[in-house]
Motif scaffolding. Sequence first.
Motif, mmCIF file in Angstrom:
data_model
loop_
_atom_site.group_PDB
_atom_site.id
_atom_site.type_symbol
_atom_site.label_atom_id
_atom_site.label_comp_id
_atom_site.label_asym_id
_atom_site.label_seq_id
_atom_site.Cartn_x
_atom_site.Cartn_y
_atom_site.Cartn_z
ATOM 1 N N HIS A 65 13.838 7.211 -1.259
ATOM 2 C CA HIS A 65 13.505 5.905 -1.839
ATOM 3 C C HIS A 65 13.906 5.858 -3.313
ATOM 4 C CE1 HIS A 65 10.321 4.686 1.382
ATOM 5 N NE2 HIS A 65 11.185 5.536 1.888
ATOM 6 N N HIS B 281 16.057 3.217 -5.468
ATOM 7 C CA HIS B 281 15.472 2.606 -6.664
ATOM 8 C C HIS B 281 16.441 2.723 -7.841
ATOM 9 C CE1 HIS B 281 12.454 1.792 -9.802
ATOM 10 N NE2 HIS B 281 12.912 2.868 -10.409
ATOM 11 N N LYS C 115 15.142 -2.542 -4.043
ATOM 12 C CA LYS C 115 13.692 -2.476 -3.879
ATOM 13 C C LYS C 115 13.378 -1.593 -2.674
ATOM 14 C CE LYS C 115 11.989 -6.614 -6.135
ATOM 15 N NZ LYS C 115 11.991 -5.949 -7.432
ATOM 16 N N THR C 116 12.306 -0.811 -2.761
ATOM 17 C CA THR C 116 11.948 0.065 -1.640
ATOM 18 C C THR C 116 10.536 -0.240 -1.173
ATOM 19 O OG1 THR C 116 10.999 1.773 -3.055
ATOM 20 C CG2 THR C 116 13.363 1.945 -2.582
ATOM 21 N N SER C 117 10.305 0.001 0.106
ATOM 22 C CA SER C 117 8.982 -0.234 0.678
ATOM 23 C C SER C 117 8.215 1.095 0.665
ATOM 24 C CB SER C 117 9.130 -0.795 2.094
ATOM 25 O OG SER C 117 7.877 -1.184 2.593
ATOM 26 N N THR D 172 3.440 -1.425 3.879
ATOM 27 C CA THR D 172 4.805 -0.936 3.695
ATOM 28 C C THR D 172 5.409 -0.543 5.046
ATOM 29 O OG1 THR D 172 3.734 1.134 3.078
ATOM 30 C CG2 THR D 172 4.675 -0.195 1.295
ATOM 31 N N MET E 63 7.320 -4.723 -0.219
ATOM 32 C CA MET E 63 7.972 -3.737 -1.071
ATOM 33 C C MET E 63 6.875 -3.079 -1.923
ATOM 34 S SD MET E 63 11.160 -3.675 -0.426
ATOM 35 C CE MET E 63 11.369 -4.317 1.210
#
Length: 405
Positions: free
Chosen positions: A313, A317, A322-324, A371, A387
């Motif tokens: 992730h 980034h 965007k990351t969950s 998430t 996110m």
Amino acid sequence: MSEKIKMTTLLVEIDGDEMTRVLWAMIKEKLLLPYIDLKTEYYDLGLEKRDETNDEITKEAAYAIKKYGVGVKCATITPNAQRVEEYNLKEMWKSPNGTIRAILDGTVFREPIMVNNIKPLVKPWEDSIIIARHAYGDVYSAVEIQVDEPGTAELVFTGKSGKVTKKIINEFEGGGILQGMHNTDTSISSFAHSCFKYSIERKRDLWFATKDTISKTYDHHFKDVFMEVFQKDYKEAFEKAGLEFFYTLIDDAIQRVISCRGGMVWACKNYDGDVMSDMVARAFGSMSMMSSVLVSPEGCYEYEAAHGTVTRHYHKHLKGEKTSTNAMATIFAWSGALRKRGELDEIPQLIHFADSLEKASITTIEDGIMTGDMAGQCDSPNVHIAMAEELLDEIAIRLEKEMDS
Ligand code: NAP
Ligand code: MG
């Protein structure tokens, strides 16, 4: 908004690496600083800083926990060959968790965070199972030899007195493998004390299991030490609290765990705890919902998430995506540490804040906002995949309501 909550004693704050370091800053900004006049002693255990200080910073952080009693730690990179190259490290520094554990001589307690819209994969489980993992010795500090010719393998102990004890392990007729492992009375006894204390604190039965029928000296000694410590120091307190200490064989324990309703502390030897805590985490949800606390025999506490720095992730980034990423276990590390600080310093507002933060976090997920790692396991059709930052914003909204009420 009313005045911020004041703290009296410092909380040891240990920052870490990669995606969890990003979450760390967001949690502070969005969830903690609006309500608390945070009083922390900050230790940066980011890999660059560890390298710069020849890893002294890790030891300093551990001694600070010994001094103040409570710490909260972000996940950190344990360097391997690839990391040495990536960060151009002077050395392949040891695992920070290993270093801190060795200084605090603690036991690690891991507990899944439960939400009502994700049912455990094991049907009878209604309450969480806390794994207490002995964090010293056995196979983790074993020495091993691979042999490639016939010969005799022996186990030898040379006492300070000069007395020698020797046993034949095997007469090899050809190639093979050998392993020597150990544990110490001090460490096993600390482990037992931590487990009994924690069970009383959490008002839970304590289960312990080894393979003492086969390992008649090694595992049997673990059993004896637990029995002895229990009889001497905790039997009365357990009886008074209506709690049970239950010892059985590890294979019997496994089948009982699968068919129980949960709600106990399950003390495990080092390897059993390593393996079983991942099984328990997954069966209750996922690794990102597993909280963790290291408790030392003299009663120091270090709270953290059980998962790592979520490297994949972090790389996204860095590319601006965007990351969950799920911050739940890291939030619970903070709430656990703040609650403990509140209990030790008798600050009810701090305890109330910790409870409210946990409630707001759980409610967010139970409202269907979660998430990606959890979404697939949720029974309800009304799921919104959030996110990382959005999840924290949603928690912040619920926290504000919770604090106002
Ligand atoms: P990890 O960071 O726990 O991540 C493994 C995978 O699990 C992730 O790639 C992700 O799956 C999923 N995951 C874990 N935590 C998550 C979260 N909070 N939200 C969403 N998904 C999550 O383990 P790792 O990749 O093996 O290790 C990465 C680094 O962490 C290593 O350098 C290791 O040394 C370190 N580490 C530190 C600690 C500690 O400090 N306590 C513990 C373990 C590992 P997807 O990629 O499929 O989304
Ligand atoms: Mg493991």
